[in-house]
Design a protein around this motif. Sequence first.
Motif, PDB file in Angstrom:
ATOM      1  N   PRO A  43       0.835  -1.209   0.000  1.00 39.94           N
ATOM      2  CA  PRO A  43       0.000   0.000   0.000  1.00 39.94           C
ATOM      3  C   PRO A  43       0.870   1.258   0.000  1.00 39.94           C
ATOM      4  N   LYS A  44       0.321   2.344  -0.555  1.00 42.26           N
ATOM      5  CA  LYS A  44       1.053   3.609  -0.647  1.00 42.26           C
ATOM      6  C   LYS A  44       0.065   4.760  -0.512  1.00 42.26           C
ATOM      7  N   LEU A  45       0.494   5.841   0.137  1.00 45.51           N
ATOM      8  CA  LEU A  45      -0.369   7.007   0.324  1.00 45.51           C
ATOM      9  C   LEU A  45       0.473   8.272   0.304  1.00 45.51           C
ATOM     10  N   SER A  46       0.038   9.251  -0.486  1.00 41.65           N
ATOM     11  CA  SER A  46       0.682  10.562  -0.518  1.00 41.65           C
ATOM     12  C   SER A  46      -0.386  11.643  -0.407  1.00 41.65           C
ATOM     13  N   LEU A  47      -0.072  12.674   0.367  1.00 43.59           N
ATOM     14  CA  LEU A  47      -0.955  13.821   0.549  1.00 43.59           C
ATOM     15  C   LEU A  47      -0.202  15.080   0.160  1.00 43.59           C
ATOM     16  N   ALA A  48      -0.892  15.982  -0.539  1.00 46.77           N
ATOM     17  CA  ALA A  48      -0.311  17.273  -0.905  1.00 46.77           C
ATOM     18  C   ALA A  48      -1.236  18.373  -0.395  1.00 46.77           C
ATOM     19  N   PHE A  49      -0.656  19.323   0.319  1.00 44.07           N
ATOM     20  CA  PHE A  49      -1.409  20.429   0.906  1.00 44.07           C
ATOM     21  C   PHE A  49      -0.955  21.726   0.246  1.00 44.07           C
ATOM     22  N   GLY A  50      -1.898  22.439  -0.377  1.00 38.18           N
ATOM     23  CA  GLY A  50      -1.573  23.695  -1.015  1.00 38.18           C
ATOM     24  C   GLY A  50      -2.053  23.696  -2.456  1.00 38.18           C
ATOM     25  N   PRO A  51      -1.633  24.672  -3.227  1.00 36.06           N
ATOM     26  CA  PRO A  51      -0.616  25.664  -2.885  1.00 36.06           C
ATOM     27  C   PRO A  51      -1.132  26.773  -1.989  1.00 36.06           C
ATOM     28  N   PHE A  52      -0.205  27.286  -1.158  1.00 41.30           N
ATOM     29  CA  PHE A  52      -0.498  28.368  -0.233  1.00 41.30           C
ATOM     30  C   PHE A  52       0.381  29.564  -0.566  1.00 41.30           C
ATOM     31  N   GLY A  53       0.167  30.651   0.171  1.00 43.79           N
ATOM     32  CA  GLY A  53       0.996  31.842   0.027  1.00 43.79           C
ATOM     33  C   GLY A  53       0.390  32.842  -0.925  1.00 43.79           C
ATOM     34  N   PRO A  54       0.895  34.087  -0.876  1.00 48.04           N
ATOM     35  CA  PRO A  54       0.344  35.157  -1.715  1.00 48.04           C
ATOM     36  C   PRO A  54       0.368  34.836  -3.197  1.00 48.04           C
ATOM     37  N   SER A  55       1.432  34.166  -3.649  1.00 48.55           N
ATOM     38  CA  SER A  55       1.535  33.832  -5.067  1.00 48.55           C
ATOM     39  C   SER A  55       1.155  32.384  -5.354  1.00 48.55           C
ATOM     40  N   GLY A  56       0.706  31.653  -4.310  1.00 54.36           N
ATOM     41  CA  GLY A  56       0.317  30.261  -4.503  1.00 54.36           C
ATOM     42  C   GLY A  56       1.458  29.379  -4.921  1.00 54.36           C
ATOM     43  N   ARG A  57       2.643  29.577  -4.329  1.00 56.16           N
ATOM     44  CA  ARG A  57       3.824  28.847  -4.759  1.00 56.16           C
ATOM     45  C   ARG A  57       4.449  28.031  -3.645  1.00 56.16           C
ATOM     46  N   THR A  58       3.687  27.640  -2.643  1.00 55.84           N
ATOM     47  CA  THR A  58       4.199  26.789  -1.570  1.00 55.84           C
ATOM     48  C   THR A  58       3.269  25.604  -1.393  1.00 55.84           C
ATOM     49  N   GLU A  59       3.848  24.412  -1.321  1.00 56.24           N
ATOM     50  CA  GLU A  59       3.063  23.194  -1.169  1.00 56.24           C
ATOM     51  C   GLU A  59       3.774  22.270  -0.188  1.00 56.24           C
ATOM     52  N   TYR A  60       2.978  21.548   0.622  1.00 58.49           N
ATOM     53  CA  TYR A  60       3.511  20.625   1.624  1.00 58.49           C
ATOM     54  C   TYR A  60       3.078  19.209   1.261  1.00 58.49           C
ATOM     55  N   TYR A  61       3.921  18.220   1.647  1.00 55.18           N
ATOM     56  CA  TYR A  61       3.680  16.830   1.266  1.00 55.18           C
ATOM     57  C   TYR A  61       3.905  15.901   2.452  1.00 55.18           C
ATOM     58  N   ALA A  62       3.162  14.809   2.455  1.00 57.06           N
ATOM     59  CA  ALA A  62       3.373  13.719   3.415  1.00 57.06           C
ATOM     60  C   ALA A  62       3.120  12.411   2.683  1.00 57.06           C
ATOM     61  N   SER A  63       4.062  11.463   2.813  1.00 58.07           N
ATOM     62  CA  SER A  63       3.953  10.201   2.073  1.00 58.07           C
ATOM     63  C   SER A  63       4.359   9.035   2.955  1.00 58.07           C
ATOM     64  N   TRP A  64       3.753   7.892   2.668  1.00 52.97           N
ATOM     65  CA  TRP A  64       4.105   6.638   3.330  1.00 52.97           C
ATOM     66  C   TRP A  64       3.894   5.519   2.323  1.00 52.97           C
ATOM     67  N   GLY A  65       4.707   4.475   2.420  1.00 49.67           N
ATOM     68  CA  GLY A  65       4.510   3.365   1.506  1.00 49.67           C
ATOM     69  C   GLY A  65       5.405   2.188   1.798  1.00 49.67           C
ATOM     70  N   ARG A  66       5.116   1.092   1.130  1.00 52.26           N
ATOM     71  CA  ARG A  66       5.934  -0.117   1.184  1.00 52.26           C
ATOM     72  C   ARG A  66       6.403  -0.464  -0.222  1.00 52.26           C
ATOM     73  N   GLY A  67       7.593  -1.034  -0.268  1.00 48.00           N
ATOM     74  CA  GLY A  67       8.162  -1.485  -1.525  1.00 48.00           C
ATOM     75  C   GLY A  67       9.036  -2.698  -1.265  1.00 48.00           C
ATOM     76  N   PHE A  68       9.924  -3.024  -2.206  1.00 48.21           N
ATOM     77  CA  PHE A  68      10.752  -4.216  -2.017  1.00 48.21           C
ATOM     78  C   PHE A  68      11.892  -4.217  -3.018  1.00 48.21           C
ATOM     79  N   HIS A  69      12.888  -5.032  -2.722  1.00 50.77           N
ATOM     80  CA  HIS A  69      13.822  -5.476  -3.750  1.00 50.77           C
ATOM     81  C   HIS A  69      13.892  -6.997  -3.677  1.00 50.77           C
ATOM     82  N   SER A  70      14.186  -7.606  -4.804  1.00 55.05           N
ATOM     83  CA  SER A  70      14.264  -9.063  -4.839  1.00 55.05           C
ATOM     84  C   SER A  70      15.677  -9.509  -4.504  1.00 55.05           C
ATOM     85  N   ASN A  71      15.785 -10.705  -3.981  1.00 57.58           N
ATOM     86  CA  ASN A  71      17.078 -11.362  -3.803  1.00 57.58           C
ATOM     87  C   ASN A  71      17.357 -12.258  -5.004  1.00 57.58           C
TER      88      ASN A  71
END
Length: 697
Positions: free
Chosen positions: A437-465
């Motif tokens: 499972p994977k989840l990403s959140l983006a907050f924004g854009p904020f600020g007078p010119s709308g040029r700031t954005e915040y992020y939060a992400s979590w996830g699982r992945g793998f590599h093979s042997n």
Amino acid sequence: MPNPYRPAATLAALAALNLQTPAFADDVPTLEPVLIESDRHDLVGAADTASEGVVGADQLVHRPLLRPAEALEAVPGLIVTQHSGDGKANQYFLRGFNLDHGSDFSTHVMGMPVNMVSHGHGQGYMDLNFLIPELIGTLRYRKGVYAAEDGDFATTGSARIDYARSLPAPFADVSVGGNGYRRALAAGSHEREGLTWLAAVEFTRNDGPWVQPEQLQKENAVLRLSSGTASNGFSLTAMVYQARWYATEHVPERAIDSGEIDRYGALLPSDGGHTHRHSLSGEWAREQAGGELRASAYAIDYDLNLFSAPSGFIKGPQGDQHEQADRRRVFGGELVRTWRPADSASEWSAGLQLRHDRIGSVGLYDTVARARTHTVREDRIRQTGVGLFGELRTQWQPWLRSVLALRHDDMRAEVDPLAGTFNAGNGGRVRDRQTSPKLSLAFGPFGPSGRTEYYASWGRGFHSNDARGATARTNPQDGTPADAVPLLVRAEGSEIGLRTTPLPGWNTSLAVWQMDLASELVFVGDEGVTEPKGASRRHGVEWSNHLMPLPGLSIDADVAASHARFTAPDPGNGGRHVPNAIPLTASLALTLDRGGPWSGGLRLRYIGAYALEETGRERSEAFWMVNARAGYRIDRSLRLTVDVLNLFGSRAHDITYWGGACSRADGAGCNGGDGIDGRLVHPLEPRTVRVALRMGF
């Protein structure tokens, strides 16, 4: 009612748009991107995380490169080095990982995977020596385990490289340099009746600074047929690459300090190898009402014979050279369907990925002067990976959007022992699965010119042997019992960050991340066995900046710090440091091109000292290095370029390891056959000047 904030301008869309025809400054071939949005730091409103981006050709055209794979250093924090000959895959470092030759970073070129599973030299072997940097149209990268389309090896992240579909005019480029360096490149394209043909041919020769001349001979060719764009068209690409070389491996530092060998000397004269990679790939995409359909397929014929003696003369006076051989064919493809309902704030996508490796022979052999004297192990492997993924993008509010994804991978392998005194008991069938499972959140854009954005992400992945490690019963070296390892190793990561434009012309991003890896198990091709390393935890921070203070002047400045430790101490020495995990890297790149006759680029790279073994008492030396490029447009069709690599002549080491080895002065089989522990080094190449003349037609 349609939602005006529907997330249609995704990162993938930006990358697709940027695959249009590059431009030529003053009619001289100079690949440039079409859209300013492709800037790797200017993705507010389009990115899912703070640590992803798209690098356009204009960010590569003035970058001096010693090796083709150094194009990947456009990814902030990624380091590319070498500890052997230039025909061998490079060493890669990112986010506190010694990626070896690619075990935890996934790369695709024109939709084809580069990493090789169950490889003769190392798991995830990622040989990018077939790249032609001048043809790169876009390099799209992600870090972490948060993208649905990223599967095997995408632990620290992934890169997807695509060549330009057309060139405004053909060109020929001839380069010469010190130490016998010679390179010729010719490329051009032609459009007729809606179809575009692109062709390129490259020949490279190089001896390098080594006492034993490298005698690198590389031939490379690309033929591409395309129509339309990457988001609404098709392409067929044929690639042919082959190389032969002699290598100067890393050597005991004491052998250099004592004067036994030169700084650029070798212990054995016949290391090196030969390889080829032939491929055919196709990509197709069609924009449909309310969505998009994409499909791709590929076939790769690959071969490698690699001769190395990393420990010198531990085994005897004839040296410890061995051969690693790998012959395979790789088939696969991808199908992705995207839905964008007009009356919905969401975008759905579902995908299927398939890869099948038919490894006719993968082996490890003892050799003397490249002649086989003993077969340690030889196997035939059939390995298949299937990935299913789904992704939901939703614009909940003008200031909030989310990406929820689920990926399921099923991998199975069959290993048949073919030869080896103690290898007959190994082999068999193995299968493993993982749901990520994977989840990403983006907050924004904020600020007078709308040029700031915040992020939060979590996830699982793998590599093979390596499948041989997952079916092991005995050690092929001596027949002692061996424990099989899991075929898939889980990784779990999280990240928070921001992207903003604090001042006009200044884009900056900051990411704080953490990664847990269930096991650092590595298949050691030099010994034919799996080496257990235990679970690990890493965390770090990355700060990336792009500035344009003046017209024509571009500055990229990146800093990355990380902390890597095993979760349990090493049973032998009690240490918890992860060897060769670089804790601090920094880079500064300046590009100046105001459209006049002169242009140039400068790049500084800093690598901090890192632990060489688990206690951390033995460490490498920190160093910085500068490469420079100056270009002069003689007229509208002729350009002269001068590269000075290692501008200030740093005498640092490209890579430093810690381990046992025997030089001739130490004596064959020194220290009871265990070798003398010490630093094993491969020096940076000295200051090198290369001159290139490019003519446009």
